[in-house]
Design a protein around this motif. Sequence first.
Motif, PDB file in Angstrom:
ATOM      1  N   ARG A  77       1.756  24.204  -4.893  1.00  0.00           N
ATOM      2  CA  ARG A  77       1.192  25.231  -4.085  1.00  0.00           C
ATOM      3  C   ARG A  77       1.581  26.088  -4.615  1.00  0.00           C
ATOM      4  O   ARG A  77       1.962  26.621  -5.918  1.00  0.00           O
ATOM      5  N   ASN A  78      -0.271  26.497  -3.982  1.00  0.00           N
ATOM      6  CA  ASN A  78      -0.155  27.944  -4.377  1.00  0.00           C
ATOM      7  C   ASN A  78      -0.627  29.246  -4.051  1.00  0.00           C
ATOM      8  O   ASN A  78      -0.558  29.249  -2.857  1.00  0.00           O
ATOM      9  N   SER A  79       0.250  30.442  -4.442  1.00  0.00           N
ATOM     10  CA  SER A  79       0.247  31.734  -3.865  1.00  0.00           C
ATOM     11  C   SER A  79      -1.426  32.338  -2.700  1.00  0.00           C
ATOM     12  O   SER A  79      -1.687  33.258  -2.326  1.00  0.00           O
ATOM     13  N   ILE A  80      -2.646  32.332  -4.032  1.00  0.00           N
ATOM     14  CA  ILE A  80      -3.525  31.817  -3.266  1.00  0.00           C
ATOM     15  C   ILE A  80      -5.097  30.393  -3.531  1.00  0.00           C
ATOM     16  O   ILE A  80      -4.178  30.272  -3.940  1.00  0.00           O
ATOM     17  N   GLN A  81      -5.451  30.947  -2.824  1.00  0.00           N
ATOM     18  CA  GLN A  81      -6.111  29.816  -2.623  1.00  0.00           C
ATOM     19  C   GLN A  81      -5.194  28.367  -1.725  1.00  0.00           C
ATOM     20  O   GLN A  81      -5.530  27.553  -2.428  1.00  0.00           O
ATOM     21  N   PRO A  82      -4.910  28.621  -0.402  1.00  0.00           N
ATOM     22  CA  PRO A  82      -3.312  27.434  -0.181  1.00  0.00           C
ATOM     23  C   PRO A  82      -4.461  26.377   0.039  1.00  0.00           C
ATOM     24  O   PRO A  82      -3.994  25.422  -0.108  1.00  0.00           O
ATOM     25  N   ASN A  83      -6.366  26.298   0.469  1.00  0.00           N
ATOM     26  CA  ASN A  83      -6.832  24.854   0.647  1.00  0.00           C
ATOM     27  C   ASN A  83      -6.527  24.370  -0.739  1.00  0.00           C
ATOM     28  O   ASN A  83      -7.166  22.890  -0.697  1.00  0.00           O
ATOM     29  N   LEU A  84      -5.907  24.291  -2.412  1.00  0.00           N
ATOM     30  CA  LEU A  84      -6.512  24.135  -3.362  1.00  0.00           C
ATOM     31  C   LEU A  84      -4.977  23.011  -3.407  1.00  0.00           C
ATOM     32  O   LEU A  84      -4.919  22.486  -4.502  1.00  0.00           O
ATOM     33  N   ASN A  85      -4.219  23.495  -2.049  1.00  0.00           N
ATOM     34  CA  ASN A  85      -2.452  23.048  -2.418  1.00  0.00           C
ATOM     35  C   ASN A  85      -3.188  21.639  -2.604  1.00  0.00           C
ATOM     36  O   ASN A  85      -3.771  21.141  -1.589  1.00  0.00           O
ATOM     37  N   ASN A  86      -1.652  20.324  -3.674  1.00  0.00           N
ATOM     38  CA  ASN A  86      -2.326  19.102  -4.021  1.00  0.00           C
ATOM     39  C   ASN A  86      -0.923  18.181  -3.803  1.00  0.00           C
ATOM     40  O   ASN A  86       0.193  18.928  -4.088  1.00  0.00           O
ATOM     41  N   ASN A  87      -0.801  17.603  -3.128  1.00  0.00           N
ATOM     42  CA  ASN A  87      -0.353  16.660  -3.670  1.00  0.00           C
ATOM     43  C   ASN A  87      -0.199  15.397  -4.353  1.00  0.00           C
ATOM     44  O   ASN A  87      -1.592  14.746  -3.820  1.00  0.00           O
ATOM     45  N   TYR A  88       0.439  14.953  -4.935  1.00  0.00           N
ATOM     46  CA  TYR A  88       0.374  13.703  -5.981  1.00  0.00           C
ATOM     47  C   TYR A  88       1.092  12.329  -6.308  1.00  0.00           C
ATOM     48  O   TYR A  88       2.017  13.585  -6.660  1.00  0.00           O
ATOM     49  N   TYR A  89       0.534  11.765  -6.714  1.00  0.00           N
ATOM     50  CA  TYR A  89       1.531  10.924  -6.756  1.00  0.00           C
ATOM     51  C   TYR A  89       1.134   9.597  -7.849  1.00  0.00           C
ATOM     52  O   TYR A  89       0.061   9.482  -7.829  1.00  0.00           O
ATOM     53  N   THR A  90       2.489   9.276  -8.855  1.00  0.00           N
ATOM     54  CA  THR A  90       2.575   8.955  -9.716  1.00  0.00           C
ATOM     55  C   THR A  90       3.268   7.504 -10.654  1.00  0.00           C
ATOM     56  O   THR A  90       4.306   7.994  -9.567  1.00  0.00           O
ATOM     57  N   GLN A  91       2.539   6.132 -10.333  1.00  0.00           N
ATOM     58  CA  GLN A  91       4.031   5.107  -9.552  1.00  0.00           C
ATOM     59  C   GLN A  91       3.801   4.435 -11.279  1.00  0.00           C
ATOM     60  O   GLN A  91       2.572   3.597 -11.681  1.00  0.00           O
ATOM     61  N   GLY A  92       4.380   4.186 -12.245  1.00  0.00           N
ATOM     62  CA  GLY A  92       4.902   2.945 -12.772  1.00  0.00           C
ATOM     63  C   GLY A  92       5.605   1.074 -12.485  1.00  0.00           C
ATOM     64  O   GLY A  92       6.975   2.141 -12.446  1.00  0.00           O
ATOM     65  N   ILE A  93       5.392   0.380 -12.679  1.00  0.00           N
ATOM     66  CA  ILE A  93       6.226  -1.097 -12.634  1.00  0.00           C
ATOM     67  C   ILE A  93       5.616  -1.503 -14.018  1.00  0.00           C
ATOM     68  O   ILE A  93       4.843  -1.981 -14.508  1.00  0.00           O
ATOM     69  N   THR A  94       7.040  -2.114 -14.509  1.00  0.00           N
ATOM     70  CA  THR A  94       7.105  -2.489 -15.691  1.00  0.00           C
ATOM     71  C   THR A  94       7.971  -3.956 -15.939  1.00  0.00           C
ATOM     72  O   THR A  94       8.971  -3.749 -15.559  1.00  0.00           O
ATOM     73  N   GLY A  95       7.632  -5.221 -15.815  1.00  0.00           N
ATOM     74  CA  GLY A  95       8.206  -6.591 -16.574  1.00  0.00           C
ATOM     75  C   GLY A  95       8.021  -6.527 -18.047  1.00  0.00           C
ATOM     76  O   GLY A  95       7.534  -6.592 -18.927  1.00  0.00           O
ATOM     77  N   ARG A  96       9.436  -6.775 -19.265  1.00  0.00           N
ATOM     78  CA  ARG A  96       9.046  -7.094 -20.191  1.00  0.00           C
ATOM     79  C   ARG A  96      10.256  -8.347 -20.197  1.00  0.00           C
ATOM     80  O   ARG A  96      11.229  -8.737 -19.759  1.00  0.00           O
ATOM     81  N   VAL A  97      10.298  -9.706 -20.985  1.00  0.00           N
ATOM     82  CA  VAL A  97      10.641 -10.942 -21.355  1.00  0.00           C
ATOM     83  C   VAL A  97      10.159 -11.712 -22.933  1.00  0.00           C
ATOM     84  O   VAL A  97       9.699 -11.357 -22.861  1.00  0.00           O
ATOM     85  N   ASN A  98      11.796 -11.390 -23.926  1.00  0.00           N
ATOM     86  CA  ASN A  98      11.382 -12.370 -24.443  1.00  0.00           C
ATOM     87  C   ASN A  98      12.422 -13.256 -24.648  1.00  0.00           C
ATOM     88  O   ASN A  98      13.893 -13.398 -24.361  1.00  0.00           O
ATOM     89  N   TRP A  99      11.706 -14.928 -25.007  1.00  0.00           N
ATOM     90  CA  TRP A  99      13.043 -15.923 -24.308  1.00  0.00           C
ATOM     91  C   TRP A  99      12.540 -16.963 -26.077  1.00  0.00           C
ATOM     92  O   TRP A  99      11.294 -17.025 -26.037  1.00  0.00           O
ATOM     93  N   ILE A 100      13.342 -17.497 -26.307  1.00  0.00           N
ATOM     94  CA  ILE A 100      13.402 -17.709 -27.272  1.00  0.00           C
ATOM     95  C   ILE A 100      13.879 -19.716 -27.128  1.00  0.00           C
ATOM     96  O   ILE A 100      15.343 -19.450 -26.376  1.00  0.00           O
ATOM     97  N   PHE A 101      12.995 -20.394 -27.018  1.00  0.00           N
ATOM     98  CA  PHE A 101      13.919 -21.597 -26.898  1.00  0.00           C
ATOM     99  C   PHE A 101      13.332 -22.477 -27.395  1.00  0.00           C
ATOM    100  O   PHE A 101      12.658 -22.391 -28.252  1.00  0.00           O
ATOM    101  N   GLY A 102      14.069 -24.093 -27.433  1.00  0.00           N
ATOM    102  CA  GLY A 102      13.004 -24.702 -28.075  1.00  0.00           C
ATOM    103  C   GLY A 102      13.925 -24.929 -29.313  1.00  0.00           C
ATOM    104  O   GLY A 102      15.369 -24.446 -29.721  1.00  0.00           O
TER     105      GLY A 102
END
Length: 970
Positions: free
Chosen positions: A813-838
Amino acid sequence: MNRFTFIVLLLAGLAAPAFAQNAQITGSVVDSVSREAVVGAYVAVSRNTPDAKPEYVTTDVNGKFTFTGLAKQVSYLVKVSYLSYKDFTRTVTITKDIENLGTITLTEAVANLKEVKVVGQVTAMEQKGDTTQFNAAAFKTNPDATTEDLIQKMPGITVTNGTVTAHGETVNKVLVDGKPFFGDDAALTLKNLPAEVVDKIEVFDKLSDQAQFTGFDDGNAQKTINIVTKADKRMGQFGKIFAGYGLDDRYQAGGNVSFFKGNQRISVIGLSNNINNQNFSSQDLLGVSGGGGGGGNRGGGGSAGNFLVGNQSGITGTNSFGLNYSNKIGKKLDVSGSYFFNRTSNSNVQGLSQEYFLQGATSNQFYNENSRTNTTNSNHRLNFRIEYNIDPKNSLIITPRLSFQDNHSGSVKTGLTTLASDGSNVNSSDNSQGNSNKGYNFSNDVLFRHAFEKKGRTVSFNFNTQVNDKNGRRDLYSRNTYFDNLALGDTVMRGDTIDQRSFTHSDGITLGGNLVYTEPISTTGQLQFNYGLTIQNSNSNKDTYNMSYDDGTYSELDSLLTNDFDNRYVTNRAGLGYRYRKNSWSANLGLDFQNTGLYSQQLAPINNKVDQSFTNILPNFMVNYRSKEGAQFRAFFRSSTNQPSISQLQNVVDNSNPLSLTAGNPDLKQEYRNMVNVRYSLTGAKRPYSLNAMIFVTQTNNAIVNSTYIAQKPETLPNGLFLERGAKFTAPINVDGSWNARSFFAYGKPIAPLKLNLNVTTGFNYVRSPGMINNVPNYSNTYAISQGLVVSSNISDKLDFTVSYSGNYNVVRNSIQPNLNNNYYTQGITGRVNWIFGKGFVFQSDINNQSYRGLGAGYNQNFTLWNASVGKKFLKNNAGELKLTVFDILKQNNSITRNVTETYVQDVTNRVLTQYAMLTFTYTLRNFGKMPSNNGDGYRRRDFDGGAGFPRGGGMGGDRGQGGGRGFDN
């Protein structure tokens, strides 16, 4: 009631109970064979009843400990414990004011590790004084894991692009068994130490060596991680070497080998690759972040150093080599040192979009820029620490640091300014430039500490020196076009060409001294008197020459872009502090009086002088409470000042971007900051969860921020600078009303039936950034809510996986030019696997989905980066591994960043590494022996950078993070 009267009454109120008499238990702890002091052993005292809760202290460098605030004629249970020793237990009934237990001997717990049977669940996290301690055994990792992999499983600790945060604060220092490891480079340490040698991870606020000795916080504490290695891993050799080659000529090679022999530690690392693997910090990147001679970000905002700690944007080739050494020589001398060389070649393509907040203008402006940059940077860095324990009463610590940098870069960029209303062009620029910078930085701290016979009476003196020098050259060629829109819709274009060469030189020297004296006034109270003097001299010179078309040389001096500037600060600071501790409570209260003289002189092209003086009262207060149930509360308040840098003061124009000019402001005043930090933690061996909460608030008066002027028509500014329509000029100014508030909450809990660890984090941030645009104040208010969730496996060392989510919702939110007020969203989903088999087969995969919403056109994207590898272990003890890796399987890798300032919103994209496949061979070295039990060089303690006869990392009942002072522990 005035401020001074209030502080005096508060001091008197705190001191009143300090004269009450309390019984004490004292003693010392030594090794049963070597008879050397056991430092850092945990001593617990509790009433000898079934439901009594213990209080903890740790032994100091002489193995001594003291408990105060105890009652006479009461039976207490005393328990001493330390890693690799058998516990010692004694029942004591206090019959006099000071009950001395004498010398307590600990016997080494000898066992055949193959025959040890572990019963019960390992405690994951405990609170030891001001230190949060994690038990590495409670977090399962695969045999190839690094310490970086390990700590990311621990509640409240995250690693993002090489930047480590703990409990919401950036970690600035990582120690190994209390000793520096490759200077202060956290990322380097965590990437090169295998997880299997780690016994415990300790997180605390490390005070400066002087504050650690006196016990009075001087405001220079750093969030620190100490890695405690396993006793059976302190004798031997370990590490790994690797080499790989892939498609598109991608390659990597390197390794790390450590030789541990008790206190003697030698580590060697090397790395060469062109796949963005980097292991350096911001101090290796002179020239990238600017400085000296003008240019760059002159006002407030973020520091380039925070960004450069992690990976640079673009594609980077790295060649690096490092050597680290530490040892205890005899009984009095501790030495550590490191050398690190780093050379990087970076290539980047960047797209940038900015929208400016304007009031009263016919339309807001957009600025769009595309650039291609190539940068080569070389760095040599040396760090040393010499700690000499002269005798039990005196110690000397010398800490020199030296670095050399050489940076060369070239860039080509095109910029275009348009009006938001109709998209019409305002101006454009085609710009190419080359830069070269060379320089060095040297610093040295010398600290002498002396303890008198009377407990708590100490004197210490710190002398520090800083010297820096930098030389640079820049070649700039720019063709600029300006569009004039006429009434009938016609457009007239005008243009100019800039062909310049500039030379810069900056140097500085800082000399500072600080004298501290402490005096006990009771068994629970202590006074501190301090005086400090700092003298800082700096010079910055810039000469700019235009191309002479008569002879084709750069010989025409441009006086508007030329400047010679001298700057001097002289700071005198004197203060009084009071420290109080009784039972579970402790408090510090202090008041400093500071006078700063600022003398600046512009020598060319005109002579101008500025002579200012600032007088400030700087209070500080801290209260700390630790309950027997594992809860801890800490509240801290401190006022401080921040001086403007020479680049912010130097009134010389930087035209690196002819459409966006910058300059300094010699009339700047110092910033005055008030900081409040409140923390609460709840941990314990018997508690199945851990909880950490933190609130951090900073309010700044006379904040140094940017003032930007955007010309609505061609005009000449009061300083003689001519701006074409749409061009911008930015300079720093002082403005009140800057706020920065952060909150952080972390909850961790093992889910035993599922063999998982659950970590949940929540945060709320508020930033109020004042600024000025076209002489109209603007306040940019950013509200951010963050949520994190990490679920990691605790199944076995064969299967290791982690699933995490992080989301950030931002409201601007800005005190001048309220029309430039902005909402934004960032999201990260991460998966990691390390499997020793056999029979030695390995499967590894990590997948990361990033989503952006609410950004500018073309920046709202959703992409997934997926990497996977399959390998086979072979050779004796599976020491060899051959692995095939595919990077960016889905071909979706991307890089998007949003920055919000007091004058504009900016979205940035950068070049990224694209799909490749690589075959890599890795050889792992593990060769551990047995620690000698009767060798004085055997590792018996965790060193926390203290001096002879003084608690390392704290006295006052083991306040390792808050320092502590000799007065109540010997």
